[in-house]
Design a protein around this motif. Structure first.
Motif, PDB file in Angstrom:
ATOM      1  N   ARG A 214       0.859  -1.183   0.000  1.00 48.82           N
ATOM      2  CA  ARG A 214       0.000   0.000   0.000  1.00 48.82           C
ATOM      3  C   ARG A 214       0.897   1.235   0.000  1.00 48.82           C
ATOM      4  NH1 ARG A 214      -5.240   1.307   1.582  1.00 48.82           N
ATOM      5  NH2 ARG A 214      -5.540  -0.882   2.090  1.00 48.82           N
ATOM      6  N   ALA A 215       0.786   2.048  -1.045  1.00 49.05           N
ATOM      7  CA  ALA A 215       1.540   3.300  -1.110  1.00 49.05           C
ATOM      8  C   ALA A 215       0.891   4.294  -0.159  1.00 49.05           C
ATOM      9  CB  ALA A 215       1.538   3.844  -2.533  1.00 49.05           C
ATOM     10  N   ASN A 216       1.673   4.823   0.782  1.00 47.18           N
ATOM     11  CA  ASN A 216       1.136   5.770   1.757  1.00 47.18           C
ATOM     12  C   ASN A 216       1.366   7.216   1.355  1.00 47.18           C
ATOM     13  OD1 ASN A 216       0.126   3.779   3.459  1.00 47.18           O
ATOM     14  ND2 ASN A 216       2.073   3.555   4.499  1.00 47.18           N
ATOM     15  N   SER A 217       2.561   7.540   0.861  1.00 51.03           N
ATOM     16  CA  SER A 217       2.810   8.913   0.410  1.00 51.03           C
ATOM     17  C   SER A 217       4.071   8.971  -0.442  1.00 51.03           C
ATOM     18  CB  SER A 217       2.935   9.870   1.596  1.00 51.03           C
ATOM     19  OG  SER A 217       4.054   9.545   2.390  1.00 51.03           O
ATOM     20  N   LEU A 218       4.056   9.935  -1.343  1.00 46.72           N
ATOM     21  CA  LEU A 218       5.240  10.208  -2.144  1.00 46.72           C
ATOM     22  C   LEU A 218       6.145  11.128  -1.351  1.00 46.72           C
ATOM     23  CD1 LEU A 218       3.566  10.881  -5.598  1.00 46.72           C
ATOM     24  CD2 LEU A 218       4.815   8.831  -4.909  1.00 46.72           C
ATOM     25  N   MET A 219       7.434  10.867  -1.388  1.00 44.56           N
ATOM     26  CA  MET A 219       8.402  11.746  -0.748  1.00 44.56           C
ATOM     27  C   MET A 219       8.827  12.776  -1.786  1.00 44.56           C
ATOM     28  SD  MET A 219      10.589   8.950   1.500  1.00 44.56           S
ATOM     29  CE  MET A 219      11.660   8.589   0.165  1.00 44.56           C
ATOM     30  N   THR A 220       8.891  14.041  -1.385  1.00 50.53           N
ATOM     31  CA  THR A 220       9.258  15.105  -2.305  1.00 50.53           C
ATOM     32  C   THR A 220      10.394  15.934  -1.728  1.00 50.53           C
ATOM     33  OG1 THR A 220       7.563  16.563  -1.368  1.00 50.53           O
ATOM     34  CG2 THR A 220       6.933  15.265  -3.301  1.00 50.53           C
ATOM     35  N   ASN A 221      11.118  16.596  -2.621  1.00 52.46           N
ATOM     36  CA  ASN A 221      12.177  17.500  -2.164  1.00 52.46           C
ATOM     37  C   ASN A 221      11.598  18.901  -2.014  1.00 52.46           C
ATOM     38  OD1 ASN A 221      12.042  18.590  -4.763  1.00 52.46           O
ATOM     39  ND2 ASN A 221      13.932  17.620  -5.452  1.00 52.46           N
ATOM     40  N   SER A 222      12.436  19.872  -1.691  1.00 56.16           N
ATOM     41  CA  SER A 222      11.954  21.236  -1.443  1.00 56.16           C
ATOM     42  C   SER A 222      11.349  21.880  -2.686  1.00 56.16           C
ATOM     43  CB  SER A 222      13.080  22.108  -0.900  1.00 56.16           C
ATOM     44  OG  SER A 222      14.146  22.151  -1.824  1.00 56.16           O
ATOM     45  N   ALA A 223      11.713  21.385  -3.861  1.00 60.52           N
ATOM     46  CA  ALA A 223      11.145  21.903  -5.113  1.00 60.52           C
ATOM     47  C   ALA A 223       9.841  21.208  -5.480  1.00 60.52           C
ATOM     48  CB  ALA A 223      12.157  21.752  -6.241  1.00 60.52           C
ATOM     49  N   GLY A 224       9.451  20.191  -4.703  1.00 57.16           N
ATOM     50  CA  GLY A 224       8.204  19.472  -4.969  1.00 57.16           C
ATOM     51  C   GLY A 224       8.360  18.272  -5.885  1.00 57.16           C
ATOM     52  N   ALA A 225       9.582  17.955  -6.302  1.00 60.67           N
ATOM     53  CA  ALA A 225       9.820  16.794  -7.173  1.00 60.67           C
ATOM     54  C   ALA A 225       9.755  15.510  -6.348  1.00 60.67           C
ATOM     55  CB  ALA A 225      11.174  16.904  -7.846  1.00 60.67           C
ATOM     56  N   CYS A 226       9.199  14.484  -6.928  1.00 63.46           N
ATOM     57  CA  CYS A 226       9.112  13.187  -6.251  1.00 63.46           C
ATOM     58  C   CYS A 226      10.498  12.562  -6.173  1.00 63.46           C
ATOM     59  CB  CYS A 226       8.166  12.264  -7.004  1.00 63.46           C
ATOM     60  SG  CYS A 226       8.028  10.628  -6.266  1.00 63.46           S
ATOM     61  N   ILE A 227      10.900  12.170  -4.965  1.00 62.79           N
ATOM     62  CA  ILE A 227      12.213  11.553  -4.768  1.00 62.79           C
ATOM     63  C   ILE A 227      12.119  10.167  -4.138  1.00 62.79           C
ATOM     64  CG2 ILE A 227      13.437  13.751  -4.650  1.00 62.79           C
ATOM     65  CD1 ILE A 227      13.435  13.373  -1.552  1.00 62.79           C
ATOM     66  N   GLY A 228      10.891   9.684  -3.928  1.00 61.96           N
ATOM     67  CA  GLY A 228      10.736   8.364  -3.342  1.00 61.96           C
ATOM     68  C   GLY A 228       9.313   8.115  -2.887  1.00 61.96           C
ATOM     69  N   LEU A 229       9.154   7.020  -2.151  1.00 61.66           N
ATOM     70  CA  LEU A 229       7.835   6.564  -1.741  1.00 61.66           C
ATOM     71  C   LEU A 229       7.886   5.947  -0.354  1.00 61.66           C
ATOM     72  CD1 LEU A 229       4.862   5.729  -2.654  1.00 61.66           C
ATOM     73  CD2 LEU A 229       5.884   3.542  -3.259  1.00 61.66           C
ATOM     74  N   LEU A 230       6.890   6.255   0.464  1.00 61.72           N
ATOM     75  CA  LEU A 230       6.678   5.561   1.733  1.00 61.72           C
ATOM     76  C   LEU A 230       5.556   4.563   1.498  1.00 61.72           C
ATOM     77  CD1 LEU A 230       6.629   8.653   4.109  1.00 61.72           C
ATOM     78  CD2 LEU A 230       8.518   7.076   3.750  1.00 61.72           C
ATOM     79  N   TYR A 231       5.787   3.298   1.855  1.00 60.59           N
ATOM     80  CA  TYR A 231       4.760   2.289   1.609  1.00 60.59           C
ATOM     81  C   TYR A 231       4.707   1.294   2.757  1.00 60.59           C
ATOM     82  CZ  TYR A 231       8.400  -1.010   0.085  1.00 60.59           C
ATOM     83  OH  TYR A 231       9.479  -1.845   0.019  1.00 60.59           O
ATOM     84  N   GLU A 232       3.616   0.542   2.785  1.00 54.81           N
ATOM     85  CA  GLU A 232       3.385  -0.465   3.817  1.00 54.81           C
ATOM     86  C   GLU A 232       3.212  -1.822   3.143  1.00 54.81           C
ATOM     87  OE1 GLU A 232      -0.227  -1.600   6.828  1.00 54.81           O
ATOM     88  OE2 GLU A 232       0.203   0.523   6.503  1.00 54.81           O
ATOM     89  N   LYS A 233       3.856  -2.808   3.727  1.00 55.62           N
ATOM     90  CA  LYS A 233       3.722  -4.175   3.216  1.00 55.62           C
ATOM     91  C   LYS A 233       3.851  -5.136   4.388  1.00 55.62           C
ATOM     92  CE  LYS A 233       5.469  -7.481  -0.096  1.00 55.62           C
ATOM     93  NZ  LYS A 233       6.058  -7.643  -1.399  1.00 55.62           N
ATOM     94  N   GLY A 234       2.883  -6.007   4.543  1.00 57.66           N
ATOM     95  CA  GLY A 234       2.924  -6.996   5.609  1.00 57.66           C
ATOM     96  C   GLY A 234       2.935  -6.384   6.995  1.00 57.66           C
ATOM     97  N   GLY A 235       2.301  -5.221   7.138  1.00 59.10           N
ATOM     98  CA  GLY A 235       2.227  -4.562   8.434  1.00 59.10           C
ATOM     99  C   GLY A 235       3.443  -3.727   8.799  1.00 59.10           C
ATOM    100  N   ALA A 236       4.474  -3.725   7.963  1.00 59.62           N
ATOM    101  CA  ALA A 236       5.680  -2.931   8.218  1.00 59.62           C
ATOM    102  C   ALA A 236       5.750  -1.779   7.219  1.00 59.62           C
ATOM    103  CB  ALA A 236       6.925  -3.795   8.096  1.00 59.62           C
ATOM    104  N   GLU A 237       6.390  -0.684   7.629  1.00 64.71           N
ATOM    105  CA  GLU A 237       6.548   0.466   6.754  1.00 64.71           C
ATOM    106  C   GLU A 237       7.947   0.478   6.141  1.00 64.71           C
ATOM    107  OE1 GLU A 237       5.415   4.110   8.590  1.00 64.71           O
ATOM    108  OE2 GLU A 237       3.336   3.476   8.825  1.00 64.71           O
TER     109      GLU A 237
END
Length: 88
Positions: free
Chosen positions: A21-44
């Protein structure tokens, strides 16, 4: 997707993560996507770098809370060729 699968199998330049489950996109100060926070099997988890989001279909979810019921109730009566796993 076949090319991404080949790259993921042969190198460390791509990873394919399923059943997460994708929880949120990580962005830099310019607003560009630099990664993803996600959940799988109860762990983040975090993935850093370019992100491609893909979802399964939802054509086999005939519950009243489904995306199909919410956005295309006119199609609820039709059969689907999707497998039972296609619930969003």
């Amino acid at each position: 997707i076949q090319m991404v699968e080949k790259i993921a199998e042969r190198t460390d330049k791509a990873r394919i993560i399923t059943k997460a489950r994708a929880n949120s996109l990580m962005t830099n100060s310019a607003g560009a996507c630099i990664g993803l926070l996600y959940e799988k099997g109860g762990a983040e988890f975090q993935e850093h770098g370019p992100v491609i989001l893909a979802t399964g279909g939802f054509g086999a979810d005939f519950t009243q809370q489904s995306l199909l019921a919410q956005y295309r109730p006119d199609l609820m009566h039709l059969p689907t060729t999707n497998g039972e796993h296609c619930t969003g």
